[in-house]
Write an enzyme that holds these catalytic residues in place. Structure first.
Site, short mmCIF file in Angstrom:
data_model
loop_
_atom_site.label_atom_id
_atom_site.label_comp_id
_atom_site.label_asym_id
_atom_site.label_seq_id
_atom_site.Cartn_x
_atom_site.Cartn_y
_atom_site.Cartn_z
N HIS A 82 0.85 -1.20 0.00
CA HIS A 82 0.00 0.00 0.00
C HIS A 82 0.88 1.24 0.00
O HIS A 82 0.68 2.16 -0.80
CB HIS A 82 -0.93 -0.02 1.21
CG HIS A 82 -1.58 1.31 1.50
ND1 HIS A 82 -2.60 1.81 0.72
CD2 HIS A 82 -1.36 2.23 2.47
CE1 HIS A 82 -2.98 2.99 1.21
NE2 HIS A 82 -2.24 3.27 2.27
N ASP A 112 6.48 22.10 -26.08
CA ASP A 112 6.48 20.75 -25.51
C ASP A 112 7.59 20.70 -24.47
O ASP A 112 8.23 21.71 -24.18
CB ASP A 112 6.72 19.70 -26.61
CG ASP A 112 6.13 18.34 -26.22
OD1 ASP A 112 6.42 17.89 -25.10
OD2 ASP A 112 5.38 17.76 -27.02
N TRP A 152 7.42 -0.03 3.61
CA TRP A 152 8.03 0.73 2.51
C TRP A 152 9.44 1.19 2.88
O TRP A 152 10.22 1.53 2.02
CB TRP A 152 7.16 1.92 2.09
CG TRP A 152 7.38 3.20 2.84
CD1 TRP A 152 7.02 3.47 4.12
CD2 TRP A 152 8.01 4.39 2.35
NE1 TRP A 152 7.38 4.74 4.46
CE2 TRP A 152 7.99 5.34 3.39
CE3 TRP A 152 8.59 4.75 1.13
CZ2 TRP A 152 8.53 6.62 3.26
CZ3 TRP A 152 9.12 6.03 1.00
CH2 TRP A 152 9.10 6.95 2.06
N SER A 181 12.84 6.33 -13.78
CA SER A 181 11.78 7.07 -14.47
C SER A 181 11.68 8.48 -13.91
O SER A 181 11.61 9.46 -14.65
CB SER A 181 10.46 6.32 -14.29
OG SER A 181 9.37 7.20 -14.31
N SER A 182 11.69 8.59 -12.58
CA SER A 182 11.56 9.90 -11.97
C SER A 182 12.78 10.77 -12.21
O SER A 182 12.67 11.99 -12.38
CB SER A 182 11.34 9.77 -10.47
OG SER A 182 10.09 9.20 -10.22
N HIS A 266 12.99 11.66 3.38
CA HIS A 266 12.38 12.90 3.80
C HIS A 266 12.14 13.87 2.65
O HIS A 266 11.04 14.39 2.51
CB HIS A 266 13.09 13.57 4.97
CG HIS A 266 12.19 14.59 5.56
ND1 HIS A 266 11.13 14.24 6.36
CD2 HIS A 266 12.08 15.91 5.36
CE1 HIS A 266 10.43 15.31 6.64
NE2 HIS A 266 10.98 16.34 6.06
N GLU A 268 11.51 13.00 -0.17
CA GLU A 268 10.41 12.36 -0.88
C GLU A 268 9.05 12.89 -0.41
O GLU A 268 8.15 13.09 -1.23
CB GLU A 268 10.49 10.85 -0.67
CG GLU A 268 9.32 10.05 -1.22
CD GLU A 268 9.24 10.04 -2.73
OE1 GLU A 268 10.28 10.24 -3.37
OE2 GLU A 268 8.15 9.81 -3.26
N TYR A 270 8.39 15.83 0.61
CA TYR A 270 8.18 17.15 0.00
C TYR A 270 7.96 17.04 -1.50
O TYR A 270 7.24 17.85 -2.09
CB TYR A 270 9.36 18.08 0.32
CG TYR A 270 9.45 18.34 1.79
CD1 TYR A 270 8.37 18.92 2.45
CD2 TYR A 270 10.54 17.97 2.54
CE1 TYR A 270 8.40 19.11 3.81
CE2 TYR A 270 10.58 18.16 3.90
CZ TYR A 270 9.50 18.73 4.54
OH TYR A 270 9.53 18.91 5.88
N SER A 281 -2.06 27.13 -4.91
CA SER A 281 -1.84 28.57 -5.05
C SER A 281 -2.63 29.12 -6.22
O SER A 281 -3.27 30.17 -6.13
CB SER A 281 -0.35 28.87 -5.27
OG SER A 281 0.38 28.41 -4.17
N HIS A 315 15.02 12.81 11.87
CA HIS A 315 13.87 12.88 12.77
C HIS A 315 12.93 11.68 12.57
O HIS A 315 11.98 11.53 13.32
CB HIS A 315 13.12 14.22 12.65
CG HIS A 315 12.43 14.44 11.35
ND1 HIS A 315 12.39 15.66 10.74
CD2 HIS A 315 11.76 13.60 10.53
CE1 HIS A 315 11.72 15.55 9.61
NE2 HIS A 315 11.33 14.32 9.46
N HIS A 316 13.22 10.86 11.56
CA HIS A 316 12.48 9.61 11.42
C HIS A 316 13.11 8.50 12.25
O HIS A 316 12.60 7.40 12.29
CB HIS A 316 12.46 9.17 9.95
CG HIS A 316 11.76 10.14 9.05
ND1 HIS A 316 10.42 10.07 8.79
CD2 HIS A 316 12.21 11.22 8.37
CE1 HIS A 316 10.08 11.06 7.97
NE2 HIS A 316 11.15 11.77 7.71
N THR A 341 6.67 26.82 5.65
CA THR A 341 5.34 26.25 5.46
C THR A 341 4.28 27.22 5.96
O THR A 341 3.23 27.41 5.33
CB THR A 341 5.23 24.90 6.19
OG1 THR A 341 6.39 24.13 5.89
CG2 THR A 341 4.01 24.14 5.75
N LYS A 344 3.58 29.88 3.53
CA LYS A 344 2.67 29.48 2.47
C LYS A 344 1.22 29.52 2.94
O LYS A 344 0.35 30.08 2.28
CB LYS A 344 3.01 28.06 1.97
CG LYS A 344 4.38 27.98 1.35
CD LYS A 344 4.51 26.90 0.32
CE LYS A 344 3.73 27.18 -0.94
NZ LYS A 344 4.33 28.19 -1.80
N ARG A 463 1.81 0.66 15.14
CA ARG A 463 1.53 0.45 13.73
C ARG A 463 1.81 -0.98 13.32
O ARG A 463 2.50 -1.69 14.02
CB ARG A 463 2.48 1.30 12.86
CG ARG A 463 2.36 2.73 12.96
CD ARG A 463 3.59 3.36 12.32
NE ARG A 463 3.56 3.26 10.86
CZ ARG A 463 4.49 3.80 10.08
NH1 ARG A 463 5.48 4.47 10.59
NH2 ARG A 463 4.40 3.68 8.78
#
Lengths: 549, 189
Positions: A82, A112, A152, A181-182, A266, A268, A270, A281, A315-316, A341, A344, A463
């Site tokens: 998932h 293009d 994951w 790909s990315s 991390h 990722e 963002y 926006s 921090h993870h 943040t 924003k 979890r």
């Protein structure tokens, strides 16, 4: 090799809507709009697969005891898949590949993408990657059964000696394909945005969505190679008698994998949320009939989030046994992210302040985004504190937190963009009633799922367990009922699409169907846009009237 | 070369550089841990030149032992704790016993907590520097020679350190004995 390129196809100058035949158009596609559409279709399909997995998890957790799954391993496989599918195959393809491809060239006035054929490669690597992930479901993973159940995050030793079967090798190969790909996509986006803006469009006049994708592309370019390296190391560690990067018995260190993973992981998060920032926006500005408040602040807030996002990864990992001073640094650096943040969020509010607000469908999705993202952001600020996190680490509080920013933040961003640009992409409007029903069902559903998980987490429910003590039953049940409401909203989403398609003749839209507030370049061309737009480049006039006043 | 190709090359270079950085992380991480004592990596010294100064300040060194589930050994410190002055050399013993019926080689990893004490915790001799082989049923006493660097006293940040835990974990080594000959420890007191 079949070469289908600009040189081989006779260019028809008087008819820009000359499209290649079906197979060539969709399989050899180099057109950014077609590739964007492919990405969106792909995102919807993987969203359904990933959503199905989470629905099964919620069914299982509806009552204590093991009811649906036959063993815990299969449940963990569902949890892991998932996460991987939603991140790499739903959110990223939809936001970056889908809306990015569709609208970045148009918004900056380019005909293009910079490298159309590389764009094709970027897309077609994804289905290959997805097939690899799907195969991993059905091949042996650990002793307990098929599939990979290491979440994951793929921490060793569970992902090395703990999952000896080929299931995890398929995941590694799939993720490497998705990663490349990315990376190709990121190179394409950066080059397009830096080099192909229409004459007169300086960086500081560029739409915020283009800014958000630019920052995202840089994050992808810097973070994904590190994941690729870590995955390669896992792969060679898994070989019998292979390397020992993460094996302490042979001089390796499993913590190093965590550092590498989160150095990617991390940024990722963002990567998943920044494009949604850009989209929201535009929507807020359009439906407040005002230019966005503090344009430059908005753009550089995203740059700041991107930069600081690279130095907060640990921090993870507060519970791995870190020096208190190292923790202090990571707490501080993490809390600093709340500043850009906040810039924003307050700029969105200031944009609406005094504006003539219209509560259109994309606008309610965008407002939902802001509200839910702030909820997720606030729990994030709490979790940033190492002391609090030691208590909440790996509980449902964390699950609630990141689903508020991703499952609600990023996904609300996706739906906002979908309803904002639906007419532009397809040329016809959707039903107002059905799309509002979709919003309200989805809003109520996901809040019902995830808000109770805060309580579960604060009460210490961990979890990734298939079962729980009876004390946690009530809020788990509420959460699972929320999954049913969300399922209903997904059905309504498909009804919206089907109904809109059936009514397409009656609901044709013009160039700028949102009216005065929509000021970016996509609203100057037809809906849907011609197959090749801007054969004469638009010229953006001097003066900063769009944002300066 | 067009402008786009130039940008593309630059960006590919950036991605390749990050990939390289990812792959060299093993070396970088090892070096970083050894130099800074990050994550509780104690210092290793082959001579005892720092031992000229012995301070009055004392720290209690506690000893901890762990064995990987794959290794059929018993492994315990002979003493639970020991008080040493800063700069004073301490000698501690661990015992390991092979409870299986075949000779096995083990290797130990080590770690110091609190991690901020690690840069000042110096080992001059340790069984963990080399592989250890135990015959079936053999029990061996293994020494650790260490001192706590007096420099620790000069640091404000370390003024609260009164206890240091030295921890070992024994794993099965990848170099298993081919012939059943005991490998002798390096000569030590």
């Amino acid at each position: 090799m079949v070469a289908i390129s600009g040189e081989d196809i006779p260019v028809v100058h008087d008819d820009h809507d000359e499209k290649p035949r079906f197979f060539e158009r969709w399989f050899y596609s180099t057109n950014h709009k077609d590739i964007g559409t492919l990405y969106l279709i792909f995102g919807i399909i993987s969203g359904l697969v990933g959503g199905f997995l989470s629905f099964m998890m919620r069914l299982e957790l509806m009552a204590p005891g093991i009811d649906i799954f036959t063993n815990e391993h299969t449940y963990l496989v569902f949890v892991s898949m998932h996460g991987l599918i939603m991140i790499f195959f739903m959110v990223m393809p939809a936001l970056i590949g889908g809306f990015g491809n569709w609208f970045i060239p148009i918004m900056i006035g380019a005909p293009d993408m910079a490298f159309p054929r590389m764009n094709n490669l970027s897309f077609w690597l994804l289905p290959v990657a997805f097939i690899c992930l799907m195969i991993s479901f059905f091949v042996p993973g650990a002793a307990e059964g098929n599939g990979f159940g290491g979440s994951w995050v793929m921490y060793p030793p569970l992902s090395t000696t703990g999952s000896p079967g080929p299931a995890f090798d398929f995941i590694i190969i799939g993720l490497l394909a998705a990663g490349f790909s990315s990376i190709f996509g990121a190179i394409n986006f950066i080059t397009t945005i830096l080099n192909m803006r229409a004459p007169g469009m300086t960086m500081h006049k560029m739409p915020l969505f283009a800014w958000s994708v630019l920052v995202t592309a840089f994050l992808l370019l810097l973070a994904l190679p590190v994941l690729a390296a870590a995955l390669f190391m896992l792969l060679t560690d898994r070989i019998e008698g292979g390397t020992a990067f993460f094996d302490p018995a042979r001089g390796g260190d499993p913590q190093m994998f965590q550092h590498l993973f989160w150095f990617f992981g991390h940024p990722e998060v963002y990567i998943m949320i920044l494009p949604a920032f850009g989209i929201v926006s535009h929507i807020i500005s359009t439906f407040s009939k005002k230019p966005i408040f503090g344009y430059l602040g908005m753009a550089y807030a995203m740059v700041a989030i991107g930069v600081v996002g690279f130095v907060v990864w640990a921090h993870h990992m507060y519970t791995i046994g870190m020096d208190v001073n190292v923790k202090a640094y990571f707490v501080l650096a993490t809390l600093v992210i709340a500043v850009p943040t906040g810039v924003k969020v307050f700029s969105w509010l200031a944009t609406m302040w005094g504006g003539s607000i219209r509560f259109t469908v994309p606008m309610i999705w965008a407002l939902g985004f802001i509200f839910l993202f702030v909820v997720g952001g606030v729990t994030g600020v709490m979790l940033a504190n190492a002391g609090v996190d030691t208590y909440l680490h790996d509980t449902y509080y964390v699950v609630a937190h990141f689903h508020y920013v991703l499952s609600m933040g990023a996904v609300f961003g996706i739906f906002a963009a979908w309803y904002y640009w639906h007419g532009k992409m397809f040329g016809y409007h959707y039903s107002g009633f059905l799309s509002r029903l979709h919003f309200w069902l989805f809003f109520i559903g996901v809040n019902m799922i995830f808000f109770p998980q805060h309580f579960l987490g604060l009460n210490g429910m961990p979890r990734r367990y298939v079962d729980y003590p009876v004390e946690f039953e009530f809020w788990n049940q509420v959460s699972s009922w929320g999954a049913f409401v969300t399922l209903a909203s997904v059905v309504v989403f498909f009804l919206v699409m089907a109904e809109a398609f059936l009514m397409r003749k009656k609901r044709k839209v013009g160039n700028n169907y949102w009216g005065e507030g929509a000021t970016t370049l996509e609203w100057t061309i037809s809906s849907p846009p011609p197959y090749h737009q801007f054969s004469v480049l638009p010229r953006i006039d001097g003066g900063d009237e769009d944002h300066a006043h | 070369m067009t402008r786009n190709t130039k940008t593309q090359m630059l960006l590919i270079g950036l991605a390749v550089a990050m990939l390289g950085l990812g792959f060299s992380s093993k070396t970088l991480y090892d070096t970083f841990c050894r130099v800074t004592g990050f994550g509780g990596t104690p210092q290793i010294a082959m001579n005892e030149e720092n031992l000229s100064v012995v301070l009055d300040r004392k720290v209690t060194v506690k000893f901890d032992s762990n064995v990987s589930p794959d290794l059929p050994w018993e492994f315990k410190p002979t003493q639970r704790a020991m008080e040493v002055n800063l700069g004073q050399t301490g000698l501690a013993y661990y015992t390991a016993k092979n409870t299986s019926d075949k000779p096995i080689t083990g290797v130990a990893t080590f770690n110091v907590t609190p991690t901020k004490a690690a840069p000042y915790f110096v080992k001059t001799e340790c069984f963990c520097f080399t592989d250890q082989t135990l015959q079936p049923g053999e029990e061996m006493t293994m020494p650790v020679l260490f001192f706590v660097d007096p420099e620790l006293d000069a640091s404000e940040r370390h003024s609260d350190i009164t206890e240091v835990v030295l921890s070992y974990t024994f794993f099965e080594s990848e170099n298993q004995p081919q012939i059943t000959a005991a490998i002798q420890l390096d000569a030590l007191p």
